[in-house]
Design a protein around this motif. Structure first.
Motif, short mmCIF file in Angstrom:
data_model
loop_
_atom_site.label_atom_id
_atom_site.label_comp_id
_atom_site.label_asym_id
_atom_site.label_seq_id
_atom_site.Cartn_x
_atom_site.Cartn_y
_atom_site.Cartn_z
N ILE A 160 5.57 8.18 -1.98
CA ILE A 160 4.65 7.05 -2.18
C ILE A 160 4.44 6.30 -0.88
N LEU A 161 5.51 5.99 -0.19
CA LEU A 161 5.41 5.20 1.03
C LEU A 161 4.58 5.89 2.11
N SER A 162 4.56 7.21 2.10
CA SER A 162 3.79 7.94 3.11
C SER A 162 2.28 7.70 2.97
N ALA A 163 1.85 7.20 1.82
CA ALA A 163 0.43 6.89 1.62
C ALA A 163 0.02 5.59 2.31
N ASP A 198 0.44 2.81 5.66
CA ASP A 198 0.78 2.71 7.07
C ASP A 198 2.11 1.99 7.20
N ASN A 199 3.06 2.60 7.88
CA ASN A 199 4.40 2.04 8.03
C ASN A 199 4.37 0.64 8.65
N GLY A 254 4.91 -5.15 8.30
CA GLY A 254 4.28 -6.45 8.49
C GLY A 254 4.30 -7.29 7.22
N MET A 255 4.06 -6.65 6.10
CA MET A 255 4.08 -7.36 4.82
C MET A 255 5.48 -7.90 4.55
N TYR A 256 6.50 -7.10 4.85
CA TYR A 256 7.87 -7.57 4.62
C TYR A 256 8.23 -8.69 5.58
N ASP A 257 7.76 -8.61 6.82
CA ASP A 257 8.00 -9.69 7.78
C ASP A 257 7.37 -11.00 7.30
N VAL A 258 6.16 -10.91 6.76
CA VAL A 258 5.50 -12.11 6.23
C VAL A 258 6.28 -12.65 5.05
N ARG A 259 6.80 -11.76 4.21
CA ARG A 259 7.62 -12.18 3.08
C ARG A 259 8.83 -12.98 3.55
N THR A 260 9.43 -12.54 4.65
CA THR A 260 10.59 -13.25 5.19
C THR A 260 10.20 -14.65 5.62
#
Length: 117
Positions: A65-68, A70-71, A76-82
């Motif tokens: 799933i994650l390969s679909a 862009d890493n 970046g989304m997780y950094d924003v979550r932080t």
């Protein structure tokens, strides 16, 4: 792809659609982000939830799933979550606006592709 992993993709898609609805009801992205009482907090919580689902997929090693995605986008989304979760010197609303305008449509398209496979 496991059912559990696919359910996370559905949840990401659902949260994106909630953000789209908030923006629509506010009249614009900037209008939604200016509403400090309702719309902005809701958007930030949905973005946090999206990032958490990506993190769960990563922990499950759902590489199919994650390969679909862009890493760098996922990171970046997780950094924003932080930043949202810990409010490091406030959240940069220009970045949030960019995510809503540019990032979420891309994620939405990728989610739909995965679901339709």
């Amino acid at each position: 792809m496991s059912k559990e992993s696919i359910s996370k993709v559905y949840l990401i898609l659902e949260k994106i659609e909630y953000i789209e609805e908030i923006v629509k009801n506010s009249g614009s992205i900037t209008g939604a982000l200016e509403d400090q009482v309702t719309s902005r907090p809701a958007i930030l919580m949905h973005l946090t939830a999206i990032a958490e689902q990506f993190n769960k997929l990563k922990r499950e090693h759902a590489d199919d799933i994650l390969s679909a995605f862009d890493n760098n986008d996922v990171k970046g989304m997780y950094d924003v979550r932080t930043y949202i979760a810990h409010d490091y010197e406030g959240v940069n609303l220009a970045i949030i606006e960019w995510i809503i305008r540019e990032g979420l449509p891309k994620f939405k398209k990728q989610c739909k592709t995965i679901i339709n496979e």
